[in-house]
Scaffold this motif. Structure first.
Motif, PDB file in Angstrom:
ATOM      1  N   ALA A 146     -37.026  -3.109 -30.149  1.00 50.76           N
ATOM      2  CA  ALA A 146     -35.769  -2.887 -30.238  1.00 50.76           C
ATOM      3  C   ALA A 146     -35.044  -3.829 -28.337  1.00 50.76           C
ATOM      4  CB  ALA A 146     -34.574  -2.816 -30.490  1.00 50.76           C
ATOM      5  N   LYS A 147     -35.061  -2.925 -27.329  1.00 50.13           N
ATOM      6  CA  LYS A 147     -34.327  -3.015 -26.317  1.00 50.13           C
ATOM      7  C   LYS A 147     -34.932  -4.433 -25.250  1.00 50.13           C
ATOM      8  CE  LYS A 147     -31.571  -0.811 -22.782  1.00 50.13           C
ATOM      9  NZ  LYS A 147     -30.055  -1.394 -22.633  1.00 50.13           N
ATOM     10  N   MET A 148     -35.605  -4.383 -25.374  1.00 49.91           N
ATOM     11  CA  MET A 148     -36.574  -5.208 -24.859  1.00 49.91           C
ATOM     12  C   MET A 148     -36.826  -6.572 -25.256  1.00 49.91           C
ATOM     13  SD  MET A 148     -39.600  -3.646 -23.109  1.00 49.91           S
ATOM     14  CE  MET A 148     -40.856  -2.741 -24.112  1.00 49.91           C
ATOM     15  N   GLY A 149     -36.418  -7.068 -26.886  1.00 50.67           N
ATOM     16  CA  GLY A 149     -36.109  -8.062 -27.892  1.00 50.67           C
ATOM     17  C   GLY A 149     -37.485  -8.186 -28.062  1.00 50.67           C
ATOM     18  N   LEU A 150     -38.157  -7.282 -28.509  1.00 53.91           N
ATOM     19  CA  LEU A 150     -39.717  -7.776 -29.011  1.00 53.91           C
ATOM     20  C   LEU A 150     -39.900  -7.456 -30.458  1.00 53.91           C
ATOM     21  CD1 LEU A 150     -41.713  -5.489 -26.231  1.00 53.91           C
ATOM     22  CD2 LEU A 150     -40.789  -8.144 -25.970  1.00 53.91           C
ATOM     23  N   THR A 151     -39.245  -9.169 -30.722  1.00 55.02           N
ATOM     24  CA  THR A 151     -39.595  -9.281 -32.438  1.00 55.02           C
ATOM     25  C   THR A 151     -41.014  -9.633 -32.878  1.00 55.02           C
ATOM     26  OG1 THR A 151     -39.147 -11.107 -31.988  1.00 55.02           O
ATOM     27  CG2 THR A 151     -37.617  -9.463 -33.047  1.00 55.02           C
ATOM     28  N   GLY A 152     -41.659 -10.232 -31.408  1.00 52.91           N
ATOM     29  CA  GLY A 152     -43.511 -10.303 -31.726  1.00 52.91           C
ATOM     30  C   GLY A 152     -44.288  -9.748 -31.632  1.00 52.91           C
ATOM     31  N   GLU A 153     -43.759  -8.020 -32.094  1.00 62.47           N
ATOM     32  CA  GLU A 153     -44.553  -6.856 -32.505  1.00 62.47           C
ATOM     33  C   GLU A 153     -44.142  -6.350 -34.137  1.00 62.47           C
ATOM     34  OE1 GLU A 153     -47.345  -6.355 -30.703  1.00 62.47           O
ATOM     35  OE2 GLU A 153     -45.849  -7.851 -28.932  1.00 62.47           O
ATOM     36  N   MET A 154     -44.093  -7.164 -34.751  1.00 58.04           N
ATOM     37  CA  MET A 154     -43.569  -6.370 -36.034  1.00 58.04           C
ATOM     38  C   MET A 154     -45.081  -6.350 -36.743  1.00 58.04           C
ATOM     39  SD  MET A 154     -40.319  -7.056 -36.167  1.00 58.04           S
ATOM     40  CE  MET A 154     -40.595  -7.044 -37.748  1.00 58.04           C
ATOM     41  N   GLU A 155     -46.396  -5.911 -36.400  1.00 58.56           N
ATOM     42  CA  GLU A 155     -46.827  -5.345 -36.843  1.00 58.56           C
ATOM     43  C   GLU A 155     -46.671  -3.348 -36.739  1.00 58.56           C
ATOM     44  OE1 GLU A 155     -48.812  -6.033 -39.688  1.00 58.56           O
ATOM     45  OE2 GLU A 155     -48.423  -7.982 -39.142  1.00 58.56           O
ATOM     46  N   LEU A 156     -46.814  -3.848 -35.716  1.00 58.84           N
ATOM     47  CA  LEU A 156     -46.656  -2.143 -35.108  1.00 58.84           C
ATOM     48  C   LEU A 156     -44.931  -1.319 -35.152  1.00 58.84           C
ATOM     49  CD1 LEU A 156     -47.188  -0.028 -33.410  1.00 58.84           C
ATOM     50  CD2 LEU A 156     -45.693  -0.957 -31.339  1.00 58.84           C
ATOM     51  N   VAL A 157     -44.565  -2.224 -35.330  1.00 59.53           N
ATOM     52  CA  VAL A 157     -42.353  -2.018 -36.320  1.00 59.53           C
ATOM     53  C   VAL A 157     -43.490  -1.528 -37.743  1.00 59.53           C
ATOM     54  CG1 VAL A 157     -40.833  -2.807 -37.079  1.00 59.53           C
ATOM     55  CG2 VAL A 157     -41.184  -3.191 -34.841  1.00 59.53           C
ATOM     56  N   ARG A 158     -43.861  -2.191 -38.344  1.00 61.59           N
ATOM     57  CA  ARG A 158     -43.804  -2.479 -39.438  1.00 61.59           C
ATOM     58  C   ARG A 158     -44.766  -1.469 -39.996  1.00 61.59           C
ATOM     59  NH1 ARG A 158     -44.838  -7.933 -39.640  1.00 61.59           N
ATOM     60  NH2 ARG A 158     -42.965  -8.694 -41.441  1.00 61.59           N
ATOM     61  N   ALA A 159     -45.667  -1.002 -38.573  1.00 59.86           N
ATOM     62  CA  ALA A 159     -46.398   0.617 -39.101  1.00 59.86           C
ATOM     63  C   ALA A 159     -45.831   1.733 -38.702  1.00 59.86           C
ATOM     64  CB  ALA A 159     -47.886   0.622 -38.239  1.00 59.86           C
ATOM     65  N   LEU A 160     -44.955   1.834 -37.488  1.00 63.72           N
ATOM     66  CA  LEU A 160     -44.101   2.633 -37.551  1.00 63.72           C
ATOM     67  C   LEU A 160     -43.270   2.972 -38.485  1.00 63.72           C
ATOM     68  CD1 LEU A 160     -43.952   2.633 -33.889  1.00 63.72           C
ATOM     69  CD2 LEU A 160     -44.768   3.674 -34.808  1.00 63.72           C
ATOM     70  N   ALA A 161     -42.291   2.065 -39.144  1.00 62.82           N
ATOM     71  CA  ALA A 161     -41.839   2.055 -40.644  1.00 62.82           C
ATOM     72  C   ALA A 161     -42.070   2.544 -41.356  1.00 62.82           C
ATOM     73  CB  ALA A 161     -40.724   0.016 -40.785  1.00 62.82           C
ATOM     74  N   ARG A 162     -43.241   2.415 -41.538  1.00 57.81           N
ATOM     75  CA  ARG A 162     -44.388   3.062 -43.180  1.00 57.81           C
ATOM     76  C   ARG A 162     -44.493   4.785 -43.063  1.00 57.81           C
ATOM     77  NH1 ARG A 162     -46.542  -1.545 -42.889  1.00 57.81           N
ATOM     78  NH2 ARG A 162     -48.531  -0.810 -41.287  1.00 57.81           N
ATOM     79  N   ARG A 163     -44.602   4.957 -40.806  1.00 59.43           N
ATOM     80  CA  ARG A 163     -44.789   6.289 -41.084  1.00 59.43           C
ATOM     81  C   ARG A 163     -43.482   6.787 -40.452  1.00 59.43           C
ATOM     82  NH1 ARG A 163     -47.669  10.939 -40.305  1.00 59.43           N
ATOM     83  NH2 ARG A 163     -47.086  12.014 -38.438  1.00 59.43           N
ATOM     84  N   ALA A 164     -42.545   6.216 -40.361  1.00 59.45           N
ATOM     85  CA  ALA A 164     -40.981   6.717 -40.033  1.00 59.45           C
ATOM     86  C   ALA A 164     -40.558   7.263 -41.638  1.00 59.45           C
ATOM     87  CB  ALA A 164     -40.069   5.991 -39.545  1.00 59.45           C
ATOM     88  N   ARG A 165     -40.836   6.971 -43.182  1.00 59.32           N
ATOM     89  CA  ARG A 165     -40.552   6.637 -44.113  1.00 59.32           C
ATOM     90  C   ARG A 165     -42.100   8.525 -44.809  1.00 59.32           C
ATOM     91  NH1 ARG A 165     -43.265   2.624 -47.578  1.00 59.32           N
ATOM     92  NH2 ARG A 165     -45.164   4.082 -47.049  1.00 59.32           N
TER      93      ARG A 165
END
Length: 193
Positions: A146-165
């Motif tokens: 988020a700090k780097m503004g990397l919205t193109g890495e959404m697959e990793l974001v989704r994977a980590l959101a699942r992990r956070a859950r």
């Protein structure tokens, strides 16, 4: 104590040319952790040595060195950052969650946005091992993206959101706050359950 640190710093500066990658990373980590200021000759010697031997750094050495530079606010050591980014890209398949988290945090903290090959390699590795991430590693990785503004890495974001859950009980209040901020900043909407 300060006299001992100064004496060891002088000795380390004199020996820096013989340091291996772990010596470089551990010494920089120690300086950053101790909050030592004013040892720039030592830092420059270690940065030079790190650049010269960057091709043999292990993932742990890469992440610890970058973390230390960021912790000390050493944005002037970009040649070393670039050399370590190249090494990190080459060895991304061996990075562990903490290595990924620390490296991305360091890049974000240093304001580095030009090392996209490394970020993409770490994002791919992070996706592959997302179930191994601990709460702070999830939080710090998402915060860094988020700090780097990397919205193109959404697959990793989704994977980590699942992990956070999946590990939500392990999150402290700061982890929750930073994770939600990162997800909001990355534009993640309600489709993530």
């Amino acid at each position: 104590e300060k006299g001992l640190v100064r004496a060891r710093a002088r000795r380390a500066r004199d020996m820096a040319g013989s340091f291996n990658p772990q010596d470089v990373s551990n010494t920089l980590w120690s300086l950053a952790t101790l909050g030592v200021k004013g040892e720039m000759e030592l830092v420059r010697a270690l940065a030079k040595r790190g650049r010269n031997i960057s091709t043999v750094f292990k993932p742990q050495d890469v992440s610890v060195t970058l973390w230390a530079l960021a912790k000390m606010g050493l944005t002037g050591e970009m040649e070393l950052v670039r050399a370590l980014a190249k090494r990190g890209q080459d060895t991304a398949g061996a990075f562990h969650p903490q290595n990924i988290s620390n490296t991305l945090w360091a890049l974000a903290t240093l304001g580095v946005t030009g090392e996209m090959e490394l970020v993409q390699a770490l994002a791919k590795r992070g996706q592959d091992i997302s179930t191994m991430f601990k709460s702070q590693e999830v939080t710090n990785t998402l915060w860094s993206l988020a700090k780097m503004g990397l919205t193109g890495e959404m697959e990793l974001v989704r994977a980590l959101a699942r992990r956070a859950r999946d590990i939500s009980e392990a999150f402290n209040s700061q982890d929750v706050s930073n994770t939600l901020w990162a997800l909001a900043t990355l534009g993640v909407t309600g489709e993530m359950e």
